[in-house]
Motif scaffolding. Structure first.
Motif, PDB file in Angstrom:
ATOM      1  N   THR A 197       0.841  -1.207   0.000  1.00 12.52           N
ATOM      2  CA  THR A 197       0.000   0.000   0.000  1.00 12.52           C
ATOM      3  C   THR A 197       0.867   1.245   0.000  1.00 12.52           C
ATOM      4  O   THR A 197       2.022   1.231   0.471  1.00 12.52           O
ATOM      5  N   THR A 218       1.233   4.323   1.810  1.00 12.92           N
ATOM      6  CA  THR A 218       0.842   4.809   3.134  1.00 12.92           C
ATOM      7  C   THR A 218       1.810   5.889   3.579  1.00 12.92           C
ATOM      8  O   THR A 218       3.027   5.729   3.452  1.00 12.92           O
ATOM      9  N   THR A 242      -8.885   9.698   0.516  1.00 11.85           N
ATOM     10  CA  THR A 242      -9.197   9.306   1.893  1.00 11.85           C
ATOM     11  C   THR A 242      -8.979  10.503   2.822  1.00 11.85           C
ATOM     12  O   THR A 242      -8.159  11.386   2.542  1.00 11.85           O
ATOM     13  N   ASN A 244      -8.835   9.560   6.192  1.00 14.48           N
ATOM     14  CA  ASN A 244      -8.372   8.810   7.358  1.00 14.48           C
ATOM     15  C   ASN A 244      -6.855   8.691   7.272  1.00 14.48           C
ATOM     16  O   ASN A 244      -6.314   8.042   6.364  1.00 14.48           O
ATOM     17  N   GLU A 266      -4.821   6.968   8.776  1.00 16.29           N
ATOM     18  CA  GLU A 266      -4.275   5.638   8.971  1.00 16.29           C
ATOM     19  C   GLU A 266      -4.495   4.727   7.770  1.00 16.29           C
ATOM     20  O   GLU A 266      -4.010   3.610   7.736  1.00 16.29           O
ATOM     21  N   GLU A 267      -5.278   5.169   6.785  1.00 19.33           N
ATOM     22  CA  GLU A 267      -5.531   4.348   5.609  1.00 19.33           C
ATOM     23  C   GLU A 267      -4.454   4.573   4.538  1.00 19.33           C
ATOM     24  O   GLU A 267      -3.830   5.637   4.475  1.00 19.33           O
ATOM     25  N   TRP A 299      -3.433   3.544   0.111  1.00 19.36           N
ATOM     26  CA  TRP A 299      -3.985   3.119  -1.187  1.00 19.36           C
ATOM     27  C   TRP A 299      -3.405   1.764  -1.563  1.00 19.36           C
ATOM     28  O   TRP A 299      -2.185   1.574  -1.581  1.00 19.36           O
ATOM     29  N   ASP A 300      -4.318   0.834  -1.891  1.00 21.40           N
ATOM     30  CA  ASP A 300      -3.873  -0.513  -2.259  1.00 21.40           C
ATOM     31  C   ASP A 300      -3.749  -0.710  -3.761  1.00 21.40           C
ATOM     32  O   ASP A 300      -3.610  -1.846  -4.248  1.00 21.40           O
TER      33      ASP A 300
END
Length: 394
Positions: free
Chosen positions: A317, A319, A345, A347, A349-350, A352-353
């Motif tokens: 991801t 991140t 996003t 958030n 803590e999220e 991208w995958d």
């Protein structure tokens, strides 16, 4: 010899009982038949005396009642009034005396006239009702706003009770009642009690309840928010009222009794700490306020250059690495080479995958552009905006 007319005949005197006004004529003659002059006797009839007084009545002890009598009949030349007993009357010889007996009394009125008519009598009974005894006590007479006071109605012979406790509101309170005073000031209390017989008594006690003002606890603190590099917070007391005692509580780390203290909070990690200010006035009235001190990490961002969402479990991801980031100010957006948005996003803590959120399909390999808008924990809540390139490798 005497001769009377009409219809009385002879004789020197007669008892008569006419039914209307009448005139009698008499003359005399002797054996020699000598005749006297005529004499006339005029008899006028008057109605019998009558007297009218009110029906039996009552009043409350301590009050006064004016009696009233009216007489008719006789020759109308004058009436004589006599009340008995004399006790409780201001004048027993007039038709309308003022009566104020201590106890229930039956008065008799006798009326005569100047014509000698037969006397007539009438009676009236005056019932004297007992007044209620009015009294009350309070469980307290002063205190801080809002103040609750218990009133005990100690009155006797009470049937209906009206209580005005100085706020503009009137309540029924023949027993115990709770009074609420929302604002500071001095208050009168007036209790009015009515008996079953309708007798009313009242008691008023002025300024009997005093409500003291409540202070208002308030403060400001600086810097806020702050970071672990600057954990010392300065507090300024803005409380209002005649304050004589101050008590600060800095979470579980300590306290202070000074007006404007400073305190150093732990600098090991980001956290929020409750700070309580308790103030007390010279009358013992208190107020408190609690606010949160925010200690955040120092603002640091780390953004990778590439990632490889290929299922090997490594670098799957995209991140952001960060400290001191305000979670309420975080937006990450990724665009493809044509400027179309493929990921967003808020958030922190999220990550991208590699999935295109518009199509739901895996995004193709290649170069992408990311845009980051982020806030920190500094005192002025700075807003940072960054743009960079990202390589997606399959």
């Amino acid at each position: 010899t005497f001769n009377w007319s009409p219809n009385l005949g002879q004789g020197s005197s007669h008892n008569v009982c006419p039914t209307e006004n009448v005139q009698y004529v008499v003359y005399a003659y002797d054996p020699l038949q000598c005749v006297s002059e005529l004499r006339k006797v005029q008899i006028k009839l008057y109605d019998s005396l009558q007297v009218f007084i009110p029906e039996d009545t009552f009043f409350c002890k301590g009050n006064a009642l004016q009696l009233g009598a009216a007489a008719i009949g006789g020759d109308g030349s004058g009436f004589n009034y006599t009340w008995s007993p004399f006790i409780g009357l201001n004048n027993p010889k007039i038709p309308n005396p003022i009566a104020n007996p201590e106890n229930t009394t039956q008065y008799e009125l006798t009326v005569t006239d100047n014509c000698g008519s037969p006397a007539v009598t009438q009676t009236i009974k005056i019932t004297v009702n007992e007044n209620p005894n009015v009294d009350f006590t309070l469980d307290k007479i002063d205190g801080c706003e809002p103040l609750k006071v218990i009133i005990y109605n100690n009155s006797t012979n009470a049937y209906r009770c009206e209580l005005n406790y100085g706020t503009g509101e009137i309540i029924e309170a023949c027993g115990t009642a709770e009074l609420e005073y929302a604002t500071e000031g001095e208050y009168d209390i007036q209790l009015t009690v009515t008996s079953k017989d309708g007798c009313t008594r009242s008691i008023k006690r002025e300024n009997i309840v005093e409500v003291y003002p409540r202070p208002m606890a308030s403060y400001i603190m600086e810097p806020q928010p702050t970071t672990v590099l600057f954990p010392e917070i300065n507090f300024t007391n803005l409380s209002e009222g005649n304050i004589v005692d101050i008590e600060w509580s800095f979470a579980s780390f300590g306290g202070s009794d000074t007006s404007n203290p400073s305190f150093v909070f732990p600098d090991g990690d980001s956290a929020t700490y409750p700070v309580r200010l308790l103030v007390t006035t010279d009358k013992g009235c208190v107020d408190d306020t609690i606010r949160q001190v925010t200690i955040g990490q120092e603002f640091v961002m780390f953004v990778p250059k590439a990632f490889s969402p290929n299922g090997d479990g490594l670098n799957e991801t995209f991140t952001m690495g960060h400290t001191g980031v305000d979670a309420n100010q975080f937006t990450l957006t990724v665009f493809d080479r044509w400027g179309k948005e493929v990921y967003r996003t808020q958030n922190k803590e999220e990550g991208w995958d590699g999935t295109n959120l518009q199509t739901g399909e895996p995004a193709s390999e290649g170069l992408y552009v990311w845009k980051l808008i982020v806030g920190d924990y500094s005192n002025d809540r700075k807003r940072h905006e960054y743009i960079g390139n990202l390589m997606l490798i399959r």
